[in-house]
Design a protein around this motif. Structure first.
Motif, PDB file in Angstrom:
ATOM      1  N   GLY A  33     -10.018   3.097 -18.158  1.00 50.29           N
ATOM      2  CA  GLY A  33      -8.755   3.273 -17.439  1.00 50.29           C
ATOM      3  C   GLY A  33      -7.653   2.336 -17.874  1.00 50.29           C
ATOM      4  O   GLY A  33      -6.603   2.272 -17.225  1.00 50.29           O
ATOM      5  N   LEU A  34      -7.856   1.616 -18.977  1.00 51.30           N
ATOM      6  CA  LEU A  34      -6.864   0.635 -19.424  1.00 51.30           C
ATOM      7  C   LEU A  34      -5.481   1.250 -19.597  1.00 51.30           C
ATOM      8  O   LEU A  34      -4.466   0.614 -19.290  1.00 51.30           O
ATOM      9  N   PHE A  35      -5.428   2.497 -20.083  1.00 53.10           N
ATOM     10  CA  PHE A  35      -4.139   3.135 -20.357  1.00 53.10           C
ATOM     11  C   PHE A  35      -3.872   4.330 -19.427  1.00 53.10           C
ATOM     12  O   PHE A  35      -3.110   5.224 -19.791  1.00 53.10           O
ATOM     13  N   ASP A  36      -4.478   4.323 -18.262  1.00 54.34           N
ATOM     14  CA  ASP A  36      -4.204   5.395 -17.298  1.00 54.34           C
ATOM     15  C   ASP A  36      -2.702   5.488 -17.030  1.00 54.34           C
ATOM     16  O   ASP A  36      -2.041   4.482 -16.734  1.00 54.34           O
ATOM     17  N   GLY A  37      -2.163   6.701 -17.149  1.00 52.88           N
ATOM     18  CA  GLY A  37      -0.748   6.919 -16.864  1.00 52.88           C
ATOM     19  C   GLY A  37       0.191   6.506 -17.978  1.00 52.88           C
ATOM     20  O   GLY A  37       1.410   6.643 -17.832  1.00 52.88           O
ATOM     21  N   LYS A  38      -0.331   6.011 -19.083  1.00 47.84           N
ATOM     22  CA  LYS A  38       0.501   5.565 -20.201  1.00 47.84           C
ATOM     23  C   LYS A  38       0.485   6.612 -21.311  1.00 47.84           C
ATOM     24  O   LYS A  38      -0.528   7.246 -21.575  1.00 47.84           O
ATOM     25  N   THR A  39       1.619   6.770 -21.979  1.00 47.33           N
ATOM     26  CA  THR A  39       1.724   7.698 -23.099  1.00 47.33           C
ATOM     27  C   THR A  39       1.830   6.916 -24.393  1.00 47.33           C
ATOM     28  O   THR A  39       2.712   6.061 -24.551  1.00 47.33           O
ATOM     29  N   LEU A  40       0.939   7.216 -25.310  1.00 46.76           N
ATOM     30  CA  LEU A  40       0.879   6.513 -26.588  1.00 46.76           C
ATOM     31  C   LEU A  40       1.003   7.508 -27.732  1.00 46.76           C
ATOM     32  O   LEU A  40       0.353   8.559 -27.735  1.00 46.76           O
ATOM     33  N   VAL A  41       1.850   7.184 -28.684  1.00 48.87           N
ATOM     34  CA  VAL A  41       2.086   8.020 -29.855  1.00 48.87           C
ATOM     35  C   VAL A  41       1.291   7.458 -31.032  1.00 48.87           C
ATOM     36  O   VAL A  41       1.343   6.250 -31.297  1.00 48.87           O
ATOM     37  N   VAL A  42       0.574   8.321 -31.726  1.00 46.77           N
ATOM     38  CA  VAL A  42      -0.176   7.915 -32.918  1.00 46.77           C
ATOM     39  C   VAL A  42       0.271   8.789 -34.077  1.00 46.77           C
ATOM     40  O   VAL A  42       0.040  10.011 -34.065  1.00 46.77           O
ATOM     41  N   THR A  43       0.923   8.197 -35.077  1.00 44.19           N
ATOM     42  CA  THR A  43       1.247   8.964 -36.274  1.00 44.19           C
ATOM     43  C   THR A  43       0.029   8.944 -37.196  1.00 44.19           C
ATOM     44  O   THR A  43      -0.758   8.005 -37.198  1.00 44.19           O
ATOM     45  N   GLY A  44      -0.109  10.004 -37.972  1.00 44.92           N
ATOM     46  CA  GLY A  44      -1.320  10.127 -38.774  1.00 44.92           C
ATOM     47  C   GLY A  44      -2.547  10.303 -37.898  1.00 44.92           C
ATOM     48  O   GLY A  44      -3.658   9.922 -38.284  1.00 44.92           O
ATOM     49  N   GLY A  45      -2.354  10.878 -36.726  1.00 41.95           N
ATOM     50  CA  GLY A  45      -3.434  10.968 -35.744  1.00 41.95           C
ATOM     51  C   GLY A  45      -4.472  12.026 -36.031  1.00 41.95           C
ATOM     52  O   GLY A  45      -5.443  12.145 -35.289  1.00 41.95           O
ATOM     53  N   GLY A  46      -4.299  12.788 -37.106  1.00 39.10           N
ATOM     54  CA  GLY A  46      -5.240  13.852 -37.396  1.00 39.10           C
ATOM     55  C   GLY A  46      -6.417  13.469 -38.251  1.00 39.10           C
ATOM     56  O   GLY A  46      -7.354  14.258 -38.412  1.00 39.10           O
ATOM     57  N   SER A  47      -6.409  12.262 -38.818  1.00 42.02           N
ATOM     58  CA  SER A  47      -7.505  11.882 -39.707  1.00 42.02           C
ATOM     59  C   SER A  47      -7.604  10.369 -39.810  1.00 42.02           C
ATOM     60  O   SER A  47      -6.701   9.633 -39.398  1.00 42.02           O
ATOM     61  N   GLY A  48      -8.723   9.912 -40.354  1.00 43.98           N
ATOM     62  CA  GLY A  48      -8.908   8.507 -40.690  1.00 43.98           C
ATOM     63  C   GLY A  48      -8.703   7.550 -39.539  1.00 43.98           C
ATOM     64  O   GLY A  48      -9.179   7.761 -38.423  1.00 43.98           O
ATOM     65  N   LEU A  49      -7.977   6.474 -39.811  1.00 48.52           N
ATOM     66  CA  LEU A  49      -7.772   5.416 -38.822  1.00 48.52           C
ATOM     67  C   LEU A  49      -6.972   5.902 -37.621  1.00 48.52           C
ATOM     68  O   LEU A  49      -7.197   5.456 -36.495  1.00 48.52           O
ATOM     69  N   GLY A  50      -6.042   6.816 -37.841  1.00 48.35           N
ATOM     70  CA  GLY A  50      -5.279   7.358 -36.720  1.00 48.35           C
ATOM     71  C   GLY A  50      -6.153   8.174 -35.792  1.00 48.35           C
ATOM     72  O   GLY A  50      -6.058   8.067 -34.563  1.00 48.35           O
ATOM     73  N   ARG A  51      -7.017   9.001 -36.360  1.00 44.46           N
ATOM     74  CA  ARG A  51      -7.945   9.808 -35.547  1.00 44.46           C
ATOM     75  C   ARG A  51      -8.868   8.918 -34.744  1.00 44.46           C
ATOM     76  O   ARG A  51      -9.087   9.151 -33.545  1.00 44.46           O
ATOM     77  N   CYS A  52      -9.431   7.903 -35.369  1.00 46.44           N
ATOM     78  CA  CYS A  52     -10.335   6.998 -34.666  1.00 46.44           C
ATOM     79  C   CYS A  52      -9.615   6.313 -33.509  1.00 46.44           C
ATOM     80  O   CYS A  52     -10.133   6.257 -32.389  1.00 46.44           O
TER      81      CYS A  52
END
Length: 321
Positions: A33-52
């Protein structure tokens, strides 16, 4: 799942070798629950370090906005996350965007805000490079890497700041690399990442008044899927690199993601303008000191869907034996 293993183990011998159909949840070291209610953007989120990293953030309750150039990669990552964390299925949005395109970035950030209403954190993970000595890099090749790694990072950070964080605060984490002492063989990426380092320090000063913290992570040799994009000659070089690391191994994707999550979290509220190296101590190795084989230690891999690069299972791989 026990995220710890013997340090001498290589990624290919991890007890959880990666199953894209598995539903085992991320074994994060951070509280639920650390980020409950928070919106976080991840670029490159489809693979590799971004996906993880996206997986770990989803496991901690975040609303996710995944940004990337290829919609099919984003869709696959989103479906995978929704399967493992059904409660997160309605909290994920996808935004296909070339981060080098100013209008595209501006529109993608606006779309994230329209969908989620806020952007509390940004992980600027997207980037790319190819191995080549400086005298064999064309201007087009140089520009492609610099635009991706430096310009794209700037555009995403600027738009997130001007469209939302200037009025509400937030945290930005940029991606560097092990650029210390130069980056022979990848001078275009080294120059771009050094620019990101300076950009990070500048933004940390200029934007702090608005409650915006800007930091960076600098991964060393992380055994990520990106390694499989290199040609055979460079793959052979990569297999030998663990002997140059004081810890005598490659890092896992989860070890890099943990640093990102920390910098996005409230625990780093007084950390601004800094870089966390995730490199096993490579810059501390010296020609005057012979590195000894590792005798003990531990590996953190909290990501059950992690798949090591195929180069570690190739017959010519003597360093991972």
């Amino acid at each position: 799942m026990d995220p710890k293993a013997n340090q001498n183990a290589d990624p290919k011998s991890d007890p959880h070798p990666g199953d894209n159909t598995a539903t085992t949840r991320y074994a994060s070291v951070f509280r639920p629950g650390l980020f409950d209610g928070k919106t976080l953007v991840v670029t490159g989120g489809g693979s590799g370090l971004g996906r993880c990293t996206a997986h770990e953030l989803a496991s901690l309750g975040a609303n996710l906005a995944l940004v990337g150039r290829k919609p099919e990669k984003l869709e696959a990552a989103s479906a995978e996350i929704a399967r493992i964390y059904p409660e997160a299925a309605g909290r994920i949005s996808l935004h296909a965007c070339d981060i080098r395109d100013e209008a595209g970035v501006r529109g993608a950030v606006a779309d994230v805000l329209a969908r989620h209403g806020a952007i509390d954190g940004l992980f600027n993970c997207a980037g790319g490079q190819f191995p080549a000595p400086l005298d064999r890099i064309s201007l087009n090749g140089w520009n492609a890497v610099v635009q991706n790694n430096l310009h794209g990072t700037f555009l995403m950070a600027r738009e997130v700041y001007t469209q939302h964080m200037r009025q509400h605060g937030g945290a930005i984490v940029n991606m560097l690399a092990d650029i210390w002492g130069g980056m022979p063989g990848m001078g275009h990426s080294g120059a771009a990442r050094a620019g990101v380092w300076n950009l990070t320090e500048t933004a940390a000063c200029e934007w702090a008044h608005a409650g915006v913290r800007v930091n960076a992570v600098a991964p060393g040799w992380i055994a990520s899927s990106g390694m499989d994009s290199y040609d055979d000659d460079y793959r052979a070089v990569l297999r030998e690199l663990k002997t140059k690391v004081p810890l005598q191994r490659f890092g896992t994707e989860a070890e890099l993601a943990a640093a990102v999550v920390f910098l996005l979290s409230p625990a780093s509220a007084f950390i601004n303008g800094t870089v966390i190296r995730v490199d096993g101590g490579v810059p501390n190795a010296r020609h005057s000191w012979t590195l000894q084989p590792a005798e003990r230690g531990e590996v953190y891999n909290g990501f059950p869907q992690y798949v090591p690069p195929s180069l570690f299972s190739e017959p010519s791989d003597s360093s991972a034996a």
